[in-house]
Design a protein around this motif. Structure first.
Motif, PDB file in Angstrom:
ATOM      1  N   ILE A   1     -24.190  51.532  19.582  1.00 22.98           N
ATOM      2  CA  ILE A   1     -23.772  50.256  18.995  1.00 22.98           C
ATOM      3  C   ILE A   1     -24.139  50.306  17.519  1.00 22.98           C
ATOM      4  O   ILE A   1     -25.283  50.579  17.166  1.00 22.98           O
ATOM      5  N   ILE A   2     -23.142  50.063  16.688  1.00 16.93           N
ATOM      6  CA  ILE A   2     -23.352  49.983  15.248  1.00 16.93           C
ATOM      7  C   ILE A   2     -22.936  48.584  14.824  1.00 16.93           C
ATOM      8  O   ILE A   2     -21.840  48.142  15.157  1.00 16.93           O
ATOM      9  N   ALA A   3     -23.809  47.893  14.098  1.00 16.73           N
ATOM     10  CA  ALA A   3     -23.511  46.541  13.617  1.00 16.73           C
ATOM     11  C   ALA A   3     -23.826  46.461  12.129  1.00 16.73           C
ATOM     12  O   ALA A   3     -24.842  46.972  11.676  1.00 16.73           O
ATOM     13  N   VAL A   4     -22.918  45.827  11.386  1.00 14.10           N
ATOM     14  CA  VAL A   4     -23.090  45.664   9.939  1.00 14.10           C
ATOM     15  C   VAL A   4     -22.701  44.240   9.566  1.00 14.10           C
ATOM     16  O   VAL A   4     -21.687  43.729  10.040  1.00 14.10           O
TER      17      VAL A   4
ATOM     18  N   SER B   1     -27.865  46.530  24.335  1.00 16.26           N
ATOM     19  CA  SER B   1     -27.329  45.174  24.428  1.00 16.26           C
ATOM     20  C   SER B   1     -26.561  44.826  23.151  1.00 16.26           C
ATOM     21  O   SER B   1     -27.141  44.804  22.056  1.00 16.26           O
ATOM     22  N   VAL B   2     -25.287  44.546  23.295  1.00 16.41           N
ATOM     23  CA  VAL B   2     -24.457  44.149  22.155  1.00 16.41           C
ATOM     24  C   VAL B   2     -25.016  42.881  21.521  1.00 16.41           C
ATOM     25  O   VAL B   2     -25.101  42.773  20.288  1.00 16.41           O
ATOM     26  N   ASP B   3     -25.433  41.922  22.341  1.00 17.32           N
ATOM     27  CA  ASP B   3     -25.985  40.672  21.813  1.00 17.32           C
ATOM     28  C   ASP B   3     -27.247  40.926  20.992  1.00 17.32           C
ATOM     29  O   ASP B   3     -27.405  40.387  19.902  1.00 17.32           O
TER      30      ASP B   3
ATOM     31  N   SER C   1     -19.465  43.130  11.764  1.00 13.10           N
ATOM     32  CA  SER C   1     -18.577  44.061  12.460  1.00 13.10           C
ATOM     33  C   SER C   1     -19.402  44.934  13.378  1.00 13.10           C
ATOM     34  O   SER C   1     -20.514  45.331  13.046  1.00 13.10           O
ATOM     35  N   LEU C   2     -18.819  45.231  14.535  1.00 15.83           N
ATOM     36  CA  LEU C   2     -19.495  46.032  15.548  1.00 15.83           C
ATOM     37  C   LEU C   2     -18.615  47.189  15.996  1.00 15.83           C
ATOM     38  O   LEU C   2     -17.400  47.036  16.112  1.00 15.83           O
TER      39      LEU C   2
ATOM     40  N   LEU D   1     -16.235  46.015   7.947  1.00 16.18           N
ATOM     41  CA  LEU D   1     -15.286  46.785   8.754  1.00 16.18           C
ATOM     42  C   LEU D   1     -15.235  48.237   8.291  1.00 16.18           C
ATOM     43  O   LEU D   1     -15.289  49.169   9.099  1.00 16.18           O
ATOM     44  N   GLU D   2     -15.142  48.437   6.996  1.00 14.45           N
ATOM     45  CA  GLU D   2     -15.099  49.794   6.456  1.00 14.45           C
ATOM     46  C   GLU D   2     -16.426  50.520   6.668  1.00 14.45           C
ATOM     47  O   GLU D   2     -16.450  51.718   6.970  1.00 14.45           O
ATOM     48  N   ALA D   3     -17.530  49.820   6.530  1.00 10.90           N
ATOM     49  CA  ALA D   3     -18.848  50.424   6.703  1.00 10.90           C
ATOM     50  C   ALA D   3     -19.070  50.891   8.143  1.00 10.90           C
ATOM     51  O   ALA D   3     -19.604  51.982   8.373  1.00 10.90           O
ATOM     52  N   VAL D   4     -18.646  50.099   9.118  1.00 13.52           N
ATOM     53  CA  VAL D   4     -18.803  50.478  10.526  1.00 13.52           C
ATOM     54  C   VAL D   4     -17.964  51.714  10.835  1.00 13.52           C
ATOM     55  O   VAL D   4     -18.431  52.645  11.505  1.00 13.52           O
TER      56      VAL D   4
END
Length: 189
Positions: A136-139, A55-57, A72-73, A148-151
């Motif tokens: 899904i990666i979220a930072v 789940s993105v949420d 960022s995702l 943005l760079e980390a994702v």
């Protein structure tokens, strides 16, 4: 009477908009008993490998912080085609002890390179139908550039270093295990 006086005299003090908060005179909003600069929140790395639908949420909620102005995702989904073949699903397998350890290393590397707050990496295992998320990666961070760079770094490094295997299931009943071209540990046979 000036136009400002006319405009302001048209409002009755008892008139309130529905659901509007009450105003407090001569006071700025502050969390009760806390100075905004004194709020300390421990950074989190949340790593999960699961056969359940992602789940993105849910993942984005895990990285929210009042100290951060950016989240960022990256969401990787199963597409319905590959090299002219119709894909009906993907199947993922992982060597979990090593995969979890490698993702922890990626989180540590990210923290060395960028000032981020929270990191979440969720990867699906088993069958993943078309259009569903496999990763899904979220930072979160104070500013957008860091997260943005980390994702971007996280997904590129994960594909290169983490022992996760992907099998493409095709409509014509054949299937094919794929290796990530970025992966340094895989060899061509």
């Amino acid at each position: 009477m000036s136009s400002l006086e006319i405009g302001s005299s048209c409002f009755n003090q008892e008139t309130k908009l529905p659901l509007s908060p009450q105003l407090v005179e001569d006071s700025a909003f502050e969390p009760p008993g806390e100075d905004i600069n004194e709020v300390e929140e421990k950074s989190k790395d949340i790593i999960k490998f699961t056969s359940e639908q992602l789940s993105v949420d849910e993942v984005s909620q895990l990285v929210i912080s009042p100290l951060c102005g950016a989240i960022s995702l990256f969401v990787g989904t199963t597409r319905n085609n590959f090299e002219g073949k119709k894909v009906i699903s993907l199947e993922y397998e992982a060597y979990l002890p090593m995969a979890e350890n490698e993702v922890r290393k990626i989180c540590s590397d990210i923290r060395q390179k960028w000032p981020v707050k929270h990191i979440a990496v969720f990867h699906r295992l088993g069958l993943v139908p078309v259009s569903e998320a496999s990763i899904i990666i979220a930072v979160s961070s104070a500013h957008r550039t860091a997260c943005l760079e980390a994702v971007s770094y996280a997904i590129d490094t994960l594909k290169a270093k983490v022992p996760i295997w992907k099998k493409e299931m095709y409509e014509e009943s054949s299937s094919s295990w794929k290796r990530n071209k970025e992966c340094f540990w895989a060899t061509d046979d």
